[in-house]
Motif scaffolding. Structure first.
Motif, PDB file in Angstrom:
ATOM      1  N   GLN A 144       0.958  -1.123  -0.013  1.00 38.03           N
ATOM      2  CA  GLN A 144      -0.007  -0.205  -0.030  1.00 38.03           C
ATOM      3  C   GLN A 144       0.634   1.139  -0.021  1.00 38.03           C
ATOM      4  N   TRP A 145       0.566   2.237  -0.951  1.00 38.52           N
ATOM      5  CA  TRP A 145       0.999   3.457  -0.656  1.00 38.52           C
ATOM      6  C   TRP A 145       0.813   4.236   0.689  1.00 38.52           C
ATOM      7  N   PRO A 146       1.983   4.653   1.325  1.00 38.12           N
ATOM      8  CA  PRO A 146       1.880   5.336   2.592  1.00 38.12           C
ATOM      9  C   PRO A 146       0.974   6.373   2.537  1.00 38.12           C
ATOM     10  N   THR A 147       0.062   6.721   3.766  1.00 35.98           N
ATOM     11  CA  THR A 147      -0.641   7.974   3.873  1.00 35.98           C
ATOM     12  C   THR A 147       0.281   9.215   3.984  1.00 35.98           C
ATOM     13  N   ILE A 148       0.010  10.470   3.151  1.00 37.82           N
ATOM     14  CA  ILE A 148       0.691  11.482   3.240  1.00 37.82           C
ATOM     15  C   ILE A 148       0.411  12.139   4.534  1.00 37.82           C
ATOM     16  N   PRO A 149       1.389  12.698   5.070  1.00 37.92           N
ATOM     17  CA  PRO A 149       1.105  13.333   6.288  1.00 37.92           C
ATOM     18  C   PRO A 149       0.431  14.692   6.365  1.00 37.92           C
ATOM     19  N   ARG A 150      -0.528  14.896   6.967  1.00 40.34           N
ATOM     20  CA  ARG A 150      -1.149  16.429   6.718  1.00 40.34           C
ATOM     21  C   ARG A 150      -0.378  17.459   7.074  1.00 40.34           C
ATOM     22  N   GLY A 151       0.791  17.521   7.838  1.00 42.77           N
ATOM     23  CA  GLY A 151       1.539  18.665   7.923  1.00 42.77           C
ATOM     24  C   GLY A 151       2.855  18.823   7.027  1.00 42.77           C
ATOM     25  N   LEU A 152       2.652  17.963   5.968  1.00 46.12           N
ATOM     26  CA  LEU A 152       3.583  17.999   4.721  1.00 46.12           C
ATOM     27  C   LEU A 152       3.480  19.526   3.878  1.00 46.12           C
ATOM     28  N   PRO A 153       4.653  20.128   3.726  1.00 43.14           N
ATOM     29  CA  PRO A 153       4.861  21.288   3.117  1.00 43.14           C
ATOM     30  C   PRO A 153       4.117  21.501   1.862  1.00 43.14           C
ATOM     31  N   LYS A 154       3.573  22.226   1.542  1.00 45.31           N
ATOM     32  CA  LYS A 154       2.554  22.463   0.203  1.00 45.31           C
ATOM     33  C   LYS A 154       3.659  22.357  -1.001  1.00 45.31           C
ATOM     34  N   VAL A 155       4.908  22.752  -0.940  1.00 43.75           N
ATOM     35  CA  VAL A 155       5.766  22.489  -2.074  1.00 43.75           C
ATOM     36  C   VAL A 155       5.934  21.056  -2.586  1.00 43.75           C
ATOM     37  N   LEU A 156       5.944  20.299  -1.591  1.00 39.72           N
ATOM     38  CA  LEU A 156       6.085  18.888  -1.586  1.00 39.72           C
ATOM     39  C   LEU A 156       5.110  17.997  -2.348  1.00 39.72           C
ATOM     40  N   LYS A 157       3.781  18.649  -2.294  1.00 41.07           N
ATOM     41  CA  LYS A 157       2.582  18.011  -2.823  1.00 41.07           C
ATOM     42  C   LYS A 157       2.853  17.732  -4.297  1.00 41.07           C
ATOM     43  N   PRO A 158       3.203  18.748  -5.126  1.00 44.47           N
ATOM     44  CA  PRO A 158       3.302  18.463  -6.499  1.00 44.47           C
ATOM     45  C   PRO A 158       4.054  17.071  -6.902  1.00 44.47           C
ATOM     46  N   VAL A 159       5.337  17.194  -6.082  1.00 45.79           N
ATOM     47  CA  VAL A 159       6.360  15.994  -6.357  1.00 45.79           C
ATOM     48  C   VAL A 159       5.691  14.823  -5.872  1.00 45.79           C
ATOM     49  N   LEU A 160       4.962  14.688  -4.792  1.00 45.53           N
ATOM     50  CA  LEU A 160       4.187  13.433  -4.469  1.00 45.53           C
ATOM     51  C   LEU A 160       3.087  12.982  -5.449  1.00 45.53           C
ATOM     52  N   LEU A 161       2.426  14.202  -6.188  1.00 47.37           N
ATOM     53  CA  LEU A 161       1.573  13.796  -7.254  1.00 47.37           C
ATOM     54  C   LEU A 161       2.172  13.242  -8.231  1.00 47.37           C
ATOM     55  N   LEU A 162       3.393  13.667  -8.693  1.00 46.27           N
ATOM     56  CA  LEU A 162       4.110  12.755  -9.584  1.00 46.27           C
ATOM     57  C   LEU A 162       5.024  11.558  -9.147  1.00 46.27           C
ATOM     58  N   LEU A 163       5.292  11.428  -7.980  1.00 48.51           N
ATOM     59  CA  LEU A 163       5.948  10.292  -7.857  1.00 48.51           C
ATOM     60  C   LEU A 163       5.028   8.988  -7.339  1.00 48.51           C
ATOM     61  N   LYS A 164       3.894   9.383  -6.754  1.00 48.41           N
ATOM     62  CA  LYS A 164       2.954   8.277  -6.380  1.00 48.41           C
ATOM     63  C   LYS A 164       2.463   7.508  -7.639  1.00 48.41           C
ATOM     64  N   PRO A 165       2.085   8.072  -8.609  1.00 47.96           N
ATOM     65  CA  PRO A 165       1.796   7.099  -9.915  1.00 47.96           C
ATOM     66  C   PRO A 165       2.856   6.704 -10.477  1.00 47.96           C
ATOM     67  N   LEU A 166       4.109   6.983 -10.500  1.00 50.02           N
ATOM     68  CA  LEU A 166       5.022   6.692 -11.092  1.00 50.02           C
ATOM     69  C   LEU A 166       5.467   5.318 -10.495  1.00 50.02           C
ATOM     70  N   ILE A 167       5.791   5.285  -8.973  1.00 47.87           N
ATOM     71  CA  ILE A 167       5.848   4.206  -8.233  1.00 47.87           C
ATOM     72  C   ILE A 167       5.040   3.148  -8.635  1.00 47.87           C
ATOM     73  N   GLN A 168       3.624   3.428  -8.414  1.00 48.46           N
ATOM     74  CA  GLN A 168       2.465   2.423  -8.684  1.00 48.46           C
ATOM     75  C   GLN A 168       2.424   2.049  -9.920  1.00 48.46           C
ATOM     76  N   PHE A 169       3.022   2.648 -11.092  1.00 44.51           N
ATOM     77  CA  PHE A 169       3.246   2.143 -12.370  1.00 44.51           C
ATOM     78  C   PHE A 169       3.928   0.890 -12.573  1.00 44.51           C
ATOM     79  N   PHE A 170       5.166   1.153 -11.912  1.00 47.71           N
ATOM     80  CA  PHE A 170       6.153   0.029 -12.025  1.00 47.71           C
ATOM     81  C   PHE A 170       5.686  -1.086 -11.216  1.00 47.71           C
ATOM     82  N   MET A 171       5.318  -0.929  -9.903  1.00 47.46           N
ATOM     83  CA  MET A 171       4.765  -2.162  -9.034  1.00 47.46           C
ATOM     84  C   MET A 171       3.788  -2.836  -9.900  1.00 47.46           C
ATOM     85  N   LEU A 172       2.764  -2.271 -10.482  1.00 51.04           N
ATOM     86  CA  LEU A 172       1.705  -2.867 -11.215  1.00 51.04           C
ATOM     87  C   LEU A 172       2.415  -3.502 -12.460  1.00 51.04           C
ATOM     88  N   LEU A 173       3.157  -3.001 -13.116  1.00 53.26           N
ATOM     89  CA  LEU A 173       3.852  -3.683 -14.061  1.00 53.26           C
ATOM     90  C   LEU A 173       4.823  -4.890 -13.827  1.00 53.26           C
TER      91      LEU A 173
END
Length: 507
Positions: free
Chosen positions: A63-92
Motif C-alpha cells: 500500500q502507498w503510505p498515507t501522506i502526512p497532513r503537515g507536509l509542506p505544500k511545495v512537496l505535494k506536486p512532487v508526490l502527485l508525480l512520484l506516487k503514480p510513477l511508483i505505482q506504475f512500475f509496481m503494477l507492471l
C-alpha cells in the motif's frame, strides 16, 4: 479440455472495499470456469466466497503510505508525480512477472492513473485482451481536491480518455454513464447493472440474534453523552439486545425497539453527511412539536420511560453508519455536538460477511434503510451497488435524487428520493403520495408506508441477481473480446492455443 483459461482482475485499491470487483472475480471463476488472479491492495478482508474459491488467487501489492497532513505544500506536486510513477512500475511487475499470462485483464476505473496505462502496457506485452469496468470518472474525483481548472486534472482526464479508448471492451454501471462515454469519449460500453449476489438476502429472526449480540458492544457506546439507545440498554440481560429478547429457543422482537436506518459510506468529500445530520435534527424537533413538547420537558423522564419499555407513537431512530474513510472523525465530532432526544448515531466497520447479515436483520425488523448522501461527481458505482445490496435484503432505499439513481429507485414503489435535508426530514415523517400517512408513525406494526415500500423492494430484489445480470451482459462481452483478440493478434483461436474453457464461443 486442455489447460484452463485465465483472467486477471486489477484493483488499485483495497479489494475488501471493492465489492463489484470481488463479484467480477467470482463470476469469472464460477460462470466461465477461469483461473482468476486478483491484483490489488490489502486492507479490509474480502468476502469468504472469494478467499475460499480454489480458482481465485489474490496477489497483494504494498500500500502507498498515507501522506502526512503537515507536509509542506511545495512537496505535494512532487508526490502527485512520484506516487503514480511508483505505482506504475509496481503494477507492471505484478502483471508481467508475478502472475501467469492471462487471456484477459479486467481493470477497475477509477483510479485511472497509472492503472489504465500499466494494464494496457501489460496486455500488449502479454498478448491479452484488455477490458475496463467503468465505476466513475477518475478526473472528476481528482478535481474535488485540486479543482477543475488544475493542470493535473486536465492531464489526468486526457490519459483516462486516451487509454480508455484503447481497451478491447468496456463495462459501465448505468445508462447515464454509457451515454456519457459514447457521446463525449467515443467509447462503446455495455451496461452491467449492479445486482445483489446470493449472500444478500433477508435473514431469519430465528438465527438467535447472534449478530446483534456481537454488535452489542458497538451499540452500547454512544458517540457523545448518554442517548436514547444507550439508556434503553441499561440492565440488559446477556440473552437480550435493544431489538430482541430470547425466551428458551424463541426470539422475540421488542415492541418499543428503535427504527434502524443503515447507511454505508467511504467518508470522503463527495459524500455530504451534513444533509443527514440536519435531517435527523429536524426529525427530532418536529416530533417534539407534534407532541407539544418543549425544551423544559425533562429528558430524564423520557429516558426512564424508554428503560421501562414504553412504546411511542413516533419511534426512536437509530442511524448505523458503516465504513472507513478520512472524514469519519470530523463527522463524529459534529454528531457529539448535536443534542438529540429521539435520534442516536453509531459508526462502525463491519466485515464482508457481517454487512449483509446486518441488512438482512434490519429487513427482518421491518425498518427503513438507507440514506446515500452524494453531492459531487457523475454516477457513483459505490452508491448504486449499496442500493442494490439493500434491495437484495428486502430493504427500501431513500437516496439523494440525481439522474441515474432513478434507473434503480422507483419513487413510492421501492424507495424515496430527496434533494435537501428538509425534504429528507419530511420523508421521515410523511410519505410522498399521502401527506396524511406518516412514514414512521405507529412503527413497527402500523407503518403502512414502510410495508408498501418493503413489499415492492422484495419483488425487485428477488427478480434480479448478480449472476443473472453478469451472464446476460458481461459474459458475452468478455468472451467476444478474448476470442476476437486471438483472431486479430495471435492469429489462432483459443482451441489452437490448447484450451477450450467453458463459456468461450466455438469458432
Amino acid at each position: 479440455m486442455g489447460r484452463r483459461g485465465r483472467a486477471c482482475v486489477v484493483v488499485l485499491g483495497d479489494l475488501g472495499r471493492s465489492p463489484r470487483m470481488q463479484y467480477q472475480a467470482l463470476s469469472l471463476a464460477r460462470q466461465m470456469s477461469l483461473e482468476v488472479d486478483v491484483v490489488a491492495y490489502g486492507g479490509s478482508k474480502p468476502h469468504a466466497a472469494i478467499l475460499e474459491h480454489p480458482s481465485i488467487h489474490i496477489h497483494t501489492m504494498t500500500q502507498w503510505p498515507t501522506i502526512p497532513r503537515g507536509l509542506p505544500k511545495v512537496l505535494k506536486p512532487v508526490l502527485l508525480l512520484l506516487k503514480p510513477l511508483i505505482q506504475f512500475f509496481m503494477l507492471l511487475w505484478f502483471l508481467c512477472v508475478k502472475i501467469a499470462s492471462p487471456d484477459v485483464f479486467l481493470v477497475q476505473n477509477p483510479p485511472s492513473v497509472p492503472t489504465l496505462v500499466a494494464v494496457k502496457w501489460a496486455s500488449s506485452l502479454r498478448r491479452s485482451a484488455f477490458i475496463v469496468d467503468w465505476h466513475n470518472f477518475g478526473y472528476t474525483l481528482l478535481s474535488l481536491s485540486l479543482g477543475r481548472r488544475s493542470h493535473f486534472v486536465s492531464i489526468y482526464r486526457w490519459i483516462e480518455k486516451y487509454y480508455g479508448k484503447m481497451a478491447n471492451g468496456s463495462l459501465c454501471v448505468t445508462q447515464a454513464m454509457q451515454h456519457e462515454l459514447a457521446q463525449n469519449w467515443g467509447i462503446k460500453a455495455t451496461v452491467l447493472y449492479d445486482q445483489p449476489p446470493e449472500f444478500f438476502h433477508p435473514t431469519s429472526l430465528e438465527e438467535k440474534h447472534e449478530l446483534f449480540c456481537r454488535l452489542n458492544k458497538n451499540l452500547h457506546q454512544p458517540l457523545g453523552v448518554q442517548d436514547c439507545v444507550s439508556n434503553g440498554m441499561e440492565g440488559q440481560k446477556a440473552d437480550e439486545t435493544i431489538f430482541t429478547s430470547l425466551a428458551g429457543t424463541d426470539v422475540f422482537l421488542k415492541p418499543n425497539r428503535p427504527a434502524v436506518v443503515v447507511s454505508s459510506t467511504s467518508w470522503t468529500p463527495d459524500e455530504d453527511f451534513g444533509i443527514l445530520l440536519e435531517a435527523a435534527l429536524m426529525y427530532d424537533r418536529r416530533v417534539a412539536a407534534i407532541l407539544n413538547e418543549d425544551d423544559s420537558t425533562n429528558e430524564e423522564v423520557f429516558l426512564k420511560e424508554i428503560s421501562d419499555g414504553k412504546q411511542y407513537l413516533y419511534p426512536r431512530l437509530l442511524f448505523i453508519i458503516t465504513g472507513k474513510g478520512p472524514d469519519k472523525e470530523s463527522y463524529e465530532e459534529k454528531i457529539r455536538r448535536l443534542r438529540l432526544k429521539r435520534v442516536a448515531f453509531r459508526t462502525m466497520w463491519l466485515s464482508a460477511e457481517d454487512y449483509p447479515l446486518l441488512l438482512g436483520r434490519v429487513s427482518r425488523l421491518r425498518s427503513l434503510s438507507a440514506y446515500f448522501i452524494i453531492r459531487a461527481g457523475p454516477p457513483h458505482e459505490g452508491v448504486l451497488l449499496l442500493v442494490v445490496d439493500m434491495f437484495g435484503c428486502g430493504l427500501p432505499v431513500c437516496a439523494v435524487s440525481y439522474s441515474c439513481i432513478e434507473e434503480l429507485v422507483k419513487v413510492d414503489k421501492n424507495g424515496l428520493l430527496f434533494s435537501s435535508s428538509s425534504e429528507l426530514a419530511d420523508q421521515l415523517l410523511v410519505s410522498l403520495s399521502d401527506v396524511h400517512n406518516m412514514l414512521f408513525k405507529g412503527f413497527p406494526d402500523d407503518s403502512d408506508v414502510l410495508k408498501k415500500l418493503r413489499n415492492g423492494t422484495l419483488e425487485m430484489g428477488l427478480s434480479a441477481r448478480w449472476a443473472t445480470e453478469w451472464e446476460e451482459h458481461a459474459k458475452p462481452l468478455i468472451t467476444e473480446c478474448i476470442v476476437f483478440f486471438y483472431i486479430a493478434h495471435a492469429r489462432e483461436t483459443p482451441q489452437q492455443k490448447g484450451f477450450e474453457p467453458a463459456g468461450y464461443f466455438s469458432i
